[in-house]
Design an enzyme around this catalytic site. Structure first.
Site, PDB file in Angstrom:
ATOM      1  CB  VAL A   2      46.964  30.654  34.986  1.00  0.00           C
ATOM      2  CG1 VAL A   2      46.889  30.611  33.658  1.00  0.00           C
ATOM      3  CG2 VAL A   2      45.667  30.710  35.698  1.00  0.00           C
ATOM      4  CB  CYS A   3      49.733  28.469  32.120  1.00  0.00           C
ATOM      5  SG  CYS A   3      50.624  28.143  30.467  1.00  0.00           S
ATOM      6  CB  THR A   4      53.598  25.548  32.918  1.00  0.00           C
ATOM      7  OG1 THR A   4      54.074  26.835  32.350  1.00  0.00           O
ATOM      8  CG2 THR A   4      53.273  24.455  31.651  1.00  0.00           C
TER       9      THR A   4
END
Lengths: 230, 230
Positions: free
Chosen positions: B103-105
């Protein structure tokens, strides 16, 4: 009134439903000029319902006076209704707090501290009706504001709750910038997230289970509250 | 293939954006017959971006083989691109995992481990374009599936990601029941949660800030990856 810095105090206890506070914390942590304190009875790591523990940053005794007092829910919230240290802390902090808040069954801790009598409030859909035991008016709504008391519904509603509160604390632009930073553009893959949209039998069963598991503790808390205010 | 029990391994590191993994963890924890491991380089509490720490449940060395390998993001994900212990762990686990996810970076950790070359993936909107440095194809979508790699966009998208994955793992009814349990019926009070809906200048500024802060670390990771595969 809220000063130039905002003190947010999150009450932690074992068996907390972690998204109840981690969702709001992600919003609170990005508010400008805001200090976050995670306060628990001791500094020992607090167990969550998701298999990891969280380290508190202050004991209840050492926590600063809150501008925003926040109580999450979960099985630990039900247990906290019988914990005088937590109830005394919540009652004492609430006297000076600008906002007294909760997500999920955290509202039962507020209620057990005597703060919801005659007030409109929400909670997790499965337990919501039991708020009437404390003389509160349950409202089936994602975020409910009654005076300085702001309550959120179950678990994931904490993100909506926190954005509503962020606007009250620091204005709409700050709240919208945080919404963008956390990319809060929700796209649930299913439509089963509320008591209105999920199959009726799942909802009925969930309410029956919550009532069986929790009503005794709720009634004990009501009795203790009545005794303490006599 | 996934056995009767599912092993989910969440990779933790200092400076993690906590909602990246606490959102999914709230879903994973309610999957039947599923074990959750929070694995970090050591058992010391891991700092988050929200002022609290989380206690890992296993070292990287002691973690079980994952059926679902999951990497969250944040500043710590950028730092992890230069951490051989984390990259080796991710690379080794990915060989046997049924699903490799982020998830995300967190997707940048997968990329730095060499897992995203030629693959479609997503990330936080502000950093998404930089995935091209690793030969990945950035997709501006909340959840992206490419073979056994499933990536979620920024922070709060982890809840949508986890419900999509829950359906893959245990079927739609299980996933919908979890959605109801966590009352995931989102009602954002504003419409600023995506790069499409927020003011253009906020988005441009966010991308410029991310590029200035993170492109050097991304390029170093690309160079190290190229050197290691020579």
């Amino acid at each position: 009134m809220i000063g130039s810095r905002i003190q947010v105090v999150v009450v932690l206890f074992d068996n907390v439903t972690q998204l109840d506070f981690t969702g709001p914390a992600q919003v609170f942590a990005r508010l400008p000029d805001t200090d976050l304190t995670y306060a628990a009875p001791t500094l020992d790591p607090v167990s969550t319902d998701s298999g990891f523990s969280v380290v508190p940053t202050a004991t209840l005794a050492a926590a600063p006076q809150a501008d925003v007092l926040f109580v999450p829910g979960g099985q630990g919230a039900m247990e906290s209704m019988a914990n005088p240290a937590i109830l005394d802390f919540v009652r004492r902090q609430a006297q000076q707090a600008t906002f007294v808040t909760s997500v999920c069954t955290g509202s039962f801790v507020l209620a057990a501290a005597g703060l919801l009598a005659g007030r409109r409030a929400t909670s997790h859909w499965a337990s919501l009706d039991m708020l009437t035991e404390f003389g509160a008016t349950p409202v089936s709504q994602r975020v409910v504001t009654d005076g300085n008391i702001i309550t959120g519904a179950g678990v994931s509603s904490g993100i909506d709750f926190a954005l509503v509160l962020a606007e009250r604390l620091r204005g709409r632009e700050v709240a919208e910038r945080i919404q963008l930073q956390i990319e809060y553009d929700p796209q649930p893959p299913f439509d089963a997230g509320s008591a209105m949209s999920a199959p009726r039998e799942w909802v009925d069963a969930g309410r029956a289970t919550a009532r069986d598991a929790r009503l005794p503790a709720v009634r004990e808390a009501v009795a203790r509250l009545a005794a303490s205010s006599r």
